[in-house]
Design a protein around this motif. Sequence first.
Motif, PDB file in Angstrom:
ATOM      1  N   ALA A 109       0.832  -1.206   0.000  1.00  0.00           N
ATOM      2  CA  ALA A 109       0.000   0.000   0.000  1.00  0.00           C
ATOM      3  C   ALA A 109       0.870   1.261   0.000  1.00  0.00           C
ATOM      4  O   ALA A 109       0.664   2.175  -0.806  1.00  0.00           O
ATOM      5  CB  ALA A 109      -0.925  -0.014   1.211  1.00  0.00           C
ATOM      6  N   LEU A 110       1.846   1.290   0.905  1.00  0.00           N
ATOM      7  CA  LEU A 110       2.719   2.474   0.982  1.00  0.00           C
ATOM      8  C   LEU A 110       3.504   2.632  -0.320  1.00  0.00           C
ATOM      9  O   LEU A 110       3.715   3.763  -0.796  1.00  0.00           O
ATOM     10  CB  LEU A 110       3.660   2.349   2.178  1.00  0.00           C
ATOM     11  CG  LEU A 110       2.990   2.413   3.562  1.00  0.00           C
ATOM     12  CD1 LEU A 110       4.030   2.179   4.660  1.00  0.00           C
ATOM     13  CD2 LEU A 110       2.278   3.742   3.768  1.00  0.00           C
ATOM     14  N   GLY A 111       3.938   1.517  -0.879  1.00  0.00           N
ATOM     15  CA  GLY A 111       4.671   1.570  -2.144  1.00  0.00           C
ATOM     16  C   GLY A 111       3.837   2.152  -3.273  1.00  0.00           C
ATOM     17  O   GLY A 111       4.356   2.813  -4.177  1.00  0.00           O
ATOM     18  N   GLN A 112       2.554   1.921  -3.212  1.00  0.00           N
ATOM     19  CA  GLN A 112       1.646   2.460  -4.233  1.00  0.00           C
ATOM     20  C   GLN A 112       1.503   3.978  -4.107  1.00  0.00           C
ATOM     21  O   GLN A 112       1.434   4.689  -5.103  1.00  0.00           O
ATOM     22  CB  GLN A 112       0.269   1.797  -4.077  1.00  0.00           C
ATOM     23  CG  GLN A 112      -0.821   2.353  -4.966  1.00  0.00           C
ATOM     24  CD  GLN A 112      -0.694   1.864  -6.408  1.00  0.00           C
ATOM     25  OE1 GLN A 112      -0.147   0.796  -6.659  1.00  0.00           O
ATOM     26  NE2 GLN A 112      -1.160   2.678  -7.341  1.00  0.00           N
ATOM     27  N   TYR A 113       1.476   4.464  -2.847  1.00  0.00           N
ATOM     28  CA  TYR A 113       1.110   5.863  -2.628  1.00  0.00           C
ATOM     29  C   TYR A 113       2.292   6.794  -2.356  1.00  0.00           C
ATOM     30  O   TYR A 113       2.275   7.954  -2.734  1.00  0.00           O
ATOM     31  CB  TYR A 113       0.153   5.976  -1.428  1.00  0.00           C
ATOM     32  CG  TYR A 113      -1.152   5.246  -1.592  1.00  0.00           C
ATOM     33  CD1 TYR A 113      -2.003   5.534  -2.650  1.00  0.00           C
ATOM     34  CD2 TYR A 113      -1.542   4.276  -0.673  1.00  0.00           C
ATOM     35  CE1 TYR A 113      -3.205   4.862  -2.794  1.00  0.00           C
ATOM     36  CE2 TYR A 113      -2.740   3.609  -0.811  1.00  0.00           C
ATOM     37  CZ  TYR A 113      -3.566   3.898  -1.870  1.00  0.00           C
ATOM     38  OH  TYR A 113      -4.745   3.234  -2.010  1.00  0.00           O
ATOM     39  N   SER A 114       3.323   6.282  -1.637  1.00  0.00           N
ATOM     40  CA  SER A 114       4.356   7.214  -1.151  1.00  0.00           C
ATOM     41  C   SER A 114       5.694   6.509  -0.923  1.00  0.00           C
ATOM     42  O   SER A 114       5.826   5.694  -0.003  1.00  0.00           O
ATOM     43  CB  SER A 114       3.877   7.852   0.169  1.00  0.00           C
ATOM     44  OG  SER A 114       4.939   8.535   0.788  1.00  0.00           O
ATOM     45  N   ARG A 115       6.664   6.860  -1.741  1.00  0.00           N
ATOM     46  CA  ARG A 115       7.999   6.281  -1.534  1.00  0.00           C
ATOM     47  C   ARG A 115       8.610   6.711  -0.207  1.00  0.00           C
ATOM     48  O   ARG A 115       9.221   5.899   0.489  1.00  0.00           O
ATOM     49  CB  ARG A 115       8.910   6.665  -2.691  1.00  0.00           C
ATOM     50  CG  ARG A 115       8.604   5.896  -3.965  1.00  0.00           C
ATOM     51  CD  ARG A 115       9.592   6.203  -5.038  1.00  0.00           C
ATOM     52  NE  ARG A 115       9.309   5.459  -6.255  1.00  0.00           N
ATOM     53  CZ  ARG A 115       9.999   5.571  -7.370  1.00  0.00           C
ATOM     54  NH1 ARG A 115      11.027   6.394  -7.437  1.00  0.00           N
ATOM     55  NH2 ARG A 115       9.680   4.849  -8.430  1.00  0.00           N
ATOM     56  N   PRO A 116       8.486   8.020   0.177  1.00  0.00           N
ATOM     57  CA  PRO A 116       9.040   8.407   1.492  1.00  0.00           C
ATOM     58  C   PRO A 116       8.412   7.635   2.644  1.00  0.00           C
ATOM     59  O   PRO A 116       9.105   7.237   3.588  1.00  0.00           O
ATOM     60  CB  PRO A 116       8.695   9.905   1.591  1.00  0.00           C
ATOM     61  CG  PRO A 116       8.527  10.358   0.180  1.00  0.00           C
ATOM     62  CD  PRO A 116       7.983   9.189  -0.568  1.00  0.00           C
ATOM     63  N   ALA A 117       7.099   7.397   2.556  1.00  0.00           N
ATOM     64  CA  ALA A 117       6.439   6.657   3.635  1.00  0.00           C
ATOM     65  C   ALA A 117       6.942   5.220   3.678  1.00  0.00           C
ATOM     66  O   ALA A 117       7.199   4.669   4.764  1.00  0.00           O
ATOM     67  CB  ALA A 117       4.929   6.683   3.437  1.00  0.00           C
ATOM     68  N   LEU A 118       7.143   4.614   2.500  1.00  0.00           N
ATOM     69  CA  LEU A 118       7.645   3.240   2.462  1.00  0.00           C
ATOM     70  C   LEU A 118       9.073   3.181   3.016  1.00  0.00           C
ATOM     71  O   LEU A 118       9.419   2.263   3.781  1.00  0.00           O
ATOM     72  CB  LEU A 118       7.598   2.700   1.031  1.00  0.00           C
ATOM     73  CG  LEU A 118       8.137   1.274   0.854  1.00  0.00           C
ATOM     74  CD1 LEU A 118       7.346   0.265   1.700  1.00  0.00           C
ATOM     75  CD2 LEU A 118       8.098   0.872  -0.625  1.00  0.00           C
ATOM     76  N   ALA A 119       9.877   4.179   2.635  1.00  0.00           N
ATOM     77  CA  ALA A 119      11.257   4.203   3.140  1.00  0.00           C
ATOM     78  C   ALA A 119      11.277   4.325   4.655  1.00  0.00           C
ATOM     79  O   ALA A 119      12.058   3.649   5.345  1.00  0.00           O
ATOM     80  CB  ALA A 119      12.010   5.364   2.483  1.00  0.00           C
ATOM     81  N   ALA A 120      10.406   5.183   5.184  1.00  0.00           N
ATOM     82  CA  ALA A 120      10.344   5.349   6.648  1.00  0.00           C
ATOM     83  C   ALA A 120       9.860   4.067   7.320  1.00  0.00           C
ATOM     84  O   ALA A 120      10.345   3.677   8.387  1.00  0.00           O
ATOM     85  CB  ALA A 120       9.410   6.511   6.991  1.00  0.00           C
ATOM     86  N   TYR A 121       8.890   3.421   6.668  1.00  0.00           N
ATOM     87  CA  TYR A 121       8.324   2.167   7.215  1.00  0.00           C
ATOM     88  C   TYR A 121       9.377   1.070   7.242  1.00  0.00           C
ATOM     89  O   TYR A 121       9.449   0.262   8.177  1.00  0.00           O
ATOM     90  CB  TYR A 121       7.129   1.761   6.363  1.00  0.00           C
ATOM     91  CG  TYR A 121       6.332   0.588   6.900  1.00  0.00           C
ATOM     92  CD1 TYR A 121       5.399   0.758   7.926  1.00  0.00           C
ATOM     93  CD2 TYR A 121       6.492  -0.688   6.353  1.00  0.00           C
ATOM     94  CE1 TYR A 121       4.654  -0.313   8.400  1.00  0.00           C
ATOM     95  CE2 TYR A 121       5.746  -1.765   6.824  1.00  0.00           C
ATOM     96  CZ  TYR A 121       4.831  -1.574   7.849  1.00  0.00           C
ATOM     97  OH  TYR A 121       4.097  -2.639   8.312  1.00  0.00           O
ATOM     98  N   ASP A 122      10.227   1.073   6.197  1.00  0.00           N
ATOM     99  CA  ASP A 122      11.287   0.059   6.115  1.00  0.00           C
ATOM    100  C   ASP A 122      12.523   0.440   6.919  1.00  0.00           C
ATOM    101  O   ASP A 122      13.439  -0.376   7.087  1.00  0.00           O
ATOM    102  CB  ASP A 122      11.704  -0.159   4.650  1.00  0.00           C
ATOM    103  CG  ASP A 122      10.678  -0.988   3.895  1.00  0.00           C
ATOM    104  OD1 ASP A 122       9.878  -1.682   4.554  1.00  0.00           O
ATOM    105  OD2 ASP A 122      10.665  -0.918   2.648  1.00  0.00           O
ATOM    106  N   GLY A 123      12.549   1.685   7.392  1.00  0.00           N
ATOM    107  CA  GLY A 123      13.739   2.188   8.076  1.00  0.00           C
ATOM    108  C   GLY A 123      13.803   1.773   9.537  1.00  0.00           C
ATOM    109  O   GLY A 123      12.982   0.974  10.008  1.00  0.00           O
ATOM    110  N   PRO A 124      14.766   2.358  10.249  1.00  0.00           N
ATOM    111  CA  PRO A 124      14.991   1.974  11.654  1.00  0.00           C
ATOM    112  C   PRO A 124      13.777   2.226  12.546  1.00  0.00           C
ATOM    113  O   PRO A 124      13.570   1.520  13.523  1.00  0.00           O
ATOM    114  CB  PRO A 124      16.160   2.872  12.080  1.00  0.00           C
ATOM    115  CG  PRO A 124      16.772   3.373  10.821  1.00  0.00           C
ATOM    116  CD  PRO A 124      15.726   3.352   9.757  1.00  0.00           C
TER     117      PRO A 124
END
Lengths: 130, 319
Positions: A109-124
């Motif tokens: 879902a995040l990948g569909q809508y927002s790369r920054p949100a996905l990066a934050a979700y995958d981050g520390p």
Amino acid sequence: MEFTSRRYADFVVAVLVGRVNHTNSPGLTEALAPLLEAPEDGVRGIVLDFAGVEYISSVGLRVLMIASRQARAQERTIAVAALQPVVGEIFEISRFKHIVDVFPTVRAALGQYSRPALAAYDGPGGPAGS
Amino acid sequence: MKRIRFWGTRGSLPVALTAAQVRRKIVAAVRGATGRVFASDADLDAYVDGLGVHGYGTYGGHSSCVEIDTGGGEYVLCDMGSGARAFGQATLARHGPAAPQTYHVFMSHVHWDHIMGMPFFTPAYIPGNRVHVYGGHAALEEAFRRQQGPPSFPVDFSAFRADIDFTQLEPNRPHDVAGMTVTLMRQNHIGDSYGYRFEAEGRTVIYSTDSEHTLADPVETDAFVEFFRNANVVIFDAMYSLADAISVKADWGHSSNVVGVELCQLAGAKQLCMFHHEPASDDDAIARVLDDTRRYEQITRTGKPLLVTSAYDGMEIDL
């Protein structure tokens, strides 16, 4: 039903756990309200993580429909992700997949809508990193 | 109460099969029978039954009209949709025109699809018959008279020779009619509608059509759950999908299969009979809804199983 939420860049991921039924659906309305009442805060959408939801009744689905309508009026998105098989069938039978976008995972879902949100979700600070 | 007979099951407007639709059913049935050997009529019947109502027949047909066979000598009907014509002809065939009969008709409301059978209800034209019409609306008689006034219909209401009377019933209290205890409840529909709870001999039948359940008010939901409590059969307006009923078709006054299952489960009802089918849905679509609804009942079941059926013209439910 338990409800927690966390912001990742310009999206909020809300995690629901338990059964959403006639009794506790007002609680879902109350939990979603703060997320839908501040359009100036830079949040572009909400992804509801349903991995822990065992059941949702028609009243619960109506809460999602109203939230989705409210979000659209603010040019925001509401999506649902990670449905358990039974809840997926409920969405299918009620034709609710036509009301809100459904994704196999929160990441999708995040990948569909927002790369920054996905990066934050995958981050520390995200679930995988914490 | 002995059984329920459905004479009209479509919502809003009668629906007829087209020649193309009949042809498709025949082609599918013949194709399915290719290579099979039917050794007896029973084998053939079993094959045809296996096709399902949508395969060998149709969900039809007429607009709302449901008979409750009390086992007594008087007839009980819910609504006067176009199915009332066939019902009237059947009673005449059974008794002949010379044997006066009594008909008790309970009206959910007086929208057109629920009254359109009256001008074609032959027993109403025969002296000696008695037709008692009951409902919650003050405008009950006016609605029936008006639909037969010019320029809408060529035969005026005054042409009826049966004794016809109209009684406005008070909701939420029991009434004794035709050996049954009848309670009605106001429902959410444009101009209001009324659901009925019929009780006799330890059996309970609910007739609840043209009723929208907004789901917003727990008090309202609880009231319907109590109204449906422990019913043998709940005849329920399942016209739309849940998604349609609460979004694009909100406030249209109808409900869904999903809400029907939930209310029946909460009420401990034994059978949900889906009714008032969307006229835009073909037989295959209604059959899919039935399959979906049975599955929904299965995956959401927490107590005893709820039998789910879908009404069609000619269907009977033994009580």
